[in-house]
Scaffold this motif. Structure first.
Motif, PDB file in Angstrom:
ATOM      1  N   SER A   5      64.911   0.500  54.087  1.00  0.00           N
ATOM      2  CA  SER A   5      64.375   1.856  54.121  1.00  0.00           C
ATOM      3  C   SER A   5      64.886   2.692  55.288  1.00  0.00           C
ATOM      4  O   SER A   5      64.837   3.907  55.228  1.00  0.00           O
ATOM      5  CB  SER A   5      62.849   1.804  54.164  1.00  0.00           C
ATOM      6  N   GLY A   6      65.325   2.075  56.391  1.00  0.00           N
ATOM      7  CA  GLY A   6      65.895   2.834  57.484  1.00  0.00           C
ATOM      8  C   GLY A   6      65.024   3.067  58.697  1.00  0.00           C
ATOM      9  O   GLY A   6      65.529   3.056  59.796  1.00  0.00           O
ATOM     10  N   PRO A   7      63.702   3.285  58.562  1.00  0.00           N
ATOM     11  CA  PRO A   7      62.920   3.579  59.763  1.00  0.00           C
ATOM     12  C   PRO A   7      62.729   2.335  60.620  1.00  0.00           C
ATOM     13  O   PRO A   7      62.932   1.216  60.158  1.00  0.00           O
ATOM     14  CB  PRO A   7      61.581   4.062  59.210  1.00  0.00           C
ATOM     15  N   PRO A   8      62.329   2.531  61.875  1.00  0.00           N
ATOM     16  CA  PRO A   8      62.088   1.381  62.748  1.00  0.00           C
ATOM     17  C   PRO A   8      60.914   0.548  62.252  1.00  0.00           C
ATOM     18  O   PRO A   8      60.133   0.980  61.400  1.00  0.00           O
ATOM     19  CB  PRO A   8      61.779   2.009  64.101  1.00  0.00           C
ATOM     20  N   ARG A   9      60.766  -0.623  62.817  1.00  0.00           N
ATOM     21  CA  ARG A   9      59.821  -1.612  62.302  1.00  0.00           C
ATOM     22  C   ARG A   9      58.373  -1.159  62.346  1.00  0.00           C
ATOM     23  O   ARG A   9      57.563  -1.566  61.525  1.00  0.00           O
ATOM     24  CB  ARG A   9      59.976  -2.919  63.050  1.00  0.00           C
ATOM     25  N   PRO A  23      56.580   1.893  59.179  1.00  0.00           N
ATOM     26  CA  PRO A  23      55.836   1.626  57.933  1.00  0.00           C
ATOM     27  C   PRO A  23      54.372   1.271  58.192  1.00  0.00           C
ATOM     28  O   PRO A  23      53.487   1.651  57.421  1.00  0.00           O
ATOM     29  CB  PRO A  23      56.581   0.447  57.310  1.00  0.00           C
ATOM     30  N   ARG A  24      54.109   0.570  59.281  1.00  0.00           N
ATOM     31  CA  ARG A  24      52.721   0.228  59.618  1.00  0.00           C
ATOM     32  C   ARG A  24      51.923   1.493  59.939  1.00  0.00           C
ATOM     33  O   ARG A  24      50.801   1.663  59.464  1.00  0.00           O
ATOM     34  CB  ARG A  24      52.723  -0.729  60.799  1.00  0.00           C
ATOM     35  N   GLU A  25      52.520   2.381  60.737  1.00  0.00           N
ATOM     36  CA  GLU A  25      51.828   3.628  61.075  1.00  0.00           C
ATOM     37  C   GLU A  25      51.615   4.492  59.837  1.00  0.00           C
ATOM     38  O   GLU A  25      50.569   5.133  59.692  1.00  0.00           O
ATOM     39  CB  GLU A  25      52.619   4.403  62.125  1.00  0.00           C
ATOM     40  N   MET A  26      52.598   4.499  58.937  1.00  0.00           N
ATOM     41  CA  MET A  26      52.455   5.275  57.707  1.00  0.00           C
ATOM     42  C   MET A  26      51.344   4.705  56.821  1.00  0.00           C
ATOM     43  O   MET A  26      50.614   5.448  56.178  1.00  0.00           O
ATOM     44  CB  MET A  26      53.782   5.299  56.946  1.00  0.00           C
ATOM     45  N   ALA A  27      51.214   3.378  56.793  1.00  0.00           N
ATOM     46  CA  ALA A  27      50.163   2.752  55.994  1.00  0.00           C
ATOM     47  C   ALA A  27      48.789   3.092  56.574  1.00  0.00           C
ATOM     48  O   ALA A  27      47.842   3.372  55.828  1.00  0.00           O
ATOM     49  CB  ALA A  27      50.365   1.250  55.945  1.00  0.00           C
ATOM     50  N   HIS A  28      48.672   3.077  57.888  1.00  0.00           N
ATOM     51  CA  HIS A  28      47.396   3.411  58.519  1.00  0.00           C
ATOM     52  C   HIS A  28      47.010   4.872  58.284  1.00  0.00           C
ATOM     53  O   HIS A  28      45.825   5.197  58.186  1.00  0.00           O
ATOM     54  CB  HIS A  28      47.448   3.131  60.023  1.00  0.00           C
ATOM     55  N   ALA A  29      48.007   5.748  58.212  1.00  0.00           N
ATOM     56  CA  ALA A  29      47.731   7.172  57.997  1.00  0.00           C
ATOM     57  C   ALA A  29      47.663   7.535  56.514  1.00  0.00           C
ATOM     58  O   ALA A  29      47.538   8.706  56.173  1.00  0.00           O
ATOM     59  CB  ALA A  29      48.805   8.007  58.688  1.00  0.00           C
ATOM     60  N   CYS A  30      47.771   6.530  55.628  1.00  0.00           N
ATOM     61  CA  CYS A  30      47.721   6.716  54.169  1.00  0.00           C
ATOM     62  C   CYS A  30      48.839   7.635  53.677  1.00  0.00           C
ATOM     63  O   CYS A  30      48.639   8.442  52.762  1.00  0.00           O
ATOM     64  CB  CYS A  30      46.368   7.254  53.737  1.00  0.00           C
ATOM     65  N   PRO A  43      50.590  -0.088  50.321  1.00  0.00           N
ATOM     66  CA  PRO A  43      49.993  -1.009  51.283  1.00  0.00           C
ATOM     67  C   PRO A  43      48.507  -0.726  51.502  1.00  0.00           C
ATOM     68  O   PRO A  43      48.070   0.410  51.477  1.00  0.00           O
ATOM     69  CB  PRO A  43      50.781  -0.783  52.574  1.00  0.00           C
ATOM     70  N   VAL A  44      47.770  -1.792  51.688  1.00  0.00           N
ATOM     71  CA  VAL A  44      46.327  -1.690  51.896  1.00  0.00           C
ATOM     72  C   VAL A  44      46.009  -2.305  53.247  1.00  0.00           C
ATOM     73  O   VAL A  44      46.460  -3.416  53.546  1.00  0.00           O
ATOM     74  CB  VAL A  44      45.562  -2.422  50.778  1.00  0.00           C
ATOM     75  N   LYS A  45      45.261  -1.599  54.056  1.00  0.00           N
ATOM     76  CA  LYS A  45      44.870  -2.134  55.354  1.00  0.00           C
ATOM     77  C   LYS A  45      43.694  -3.076  55.141  1.00  0.00           C
ATOM     78  O   LYS A  45      42.714  -2.730  54.495  1.00  0.00           O
ATOM     79  CB  LYS A  45      44.460  -0.993  56.298  1.00  0.00           C
TER      80      LYS A  45
END
Length: 102
Positions: free
Chosen positions: A77-81, A84-91, A96-98
Motif C-alpha cells: 500500500s505504500g504508507p509507513p507501518r 494503517p493502525r492510525e487509520m483503523a483507529h480513526a475509522c 479492520p476492527v479494533k
C-alpha cells in the motif's frame, strides 16, 4: 515530524540523475556479456565507472510520501507501518476492527 529538506532534495537529485543515466548505465552491462577478452571487459568497466556515482540506482533511498522520512514502508500500500493502525483507529479504512479484551 518530517525529514530535513536537504536530505529530501538530495534524494530527488539522485532520482533525476538515475533517470537521466538509466539507458547509458544499462548499455555497458549488455556489452560486458558480449565481450570476449578480459581487456575488452576492463575498457567497458572503465566506461561505466566514468558515470556519476549518484546516478547509480543503489544510492536511492525510499522515503515516506507524506513526511519524507526514511524506511518502514508497506510493500503493497505504500504508507509507513503505523499509518494503517492510525487509520483503523480513526475509522478511515474499511475492514479492520479494533479489539479490546479488558
Amino acid at each position: 515530524m518530517t525529514a530535513k529538506k536537504g536530505l529530501i532534495q538530495r534524494g530527488e537529485r539522485r532520482q533525476g540523475l538515475g533517470r537521466k543515466y538509466h539507458s547509458i548505465r544499462r548499455s555497458p552491462k549488455e556489452k560486458m556479456s558480449e565481450a570476449s577478452s578480459l581487456d575488452g571487459r576492463w575498457e567497458i568497466h572503465k566506461e561505466s565507472q566514468s558515470l556519476p556515482r549518484n546516478s547509480a540506482p543503489t544510492r536511492l533511498h525510499r522515503r515516506r510520501l507524506l513526511t519524507g522520512r526514511p524506511g518502514a514502508n508497506h510493500r503493497d500500500s505504500g504508507p509507513p507501518r503505523h499509518v494503517p493502525r492510525e487509520m483503523a483507529h480513526a475509522c478511515l479504512s474499511p475492514g479492520p476492527v479494533k479489539s479490546s479484551w479488558q
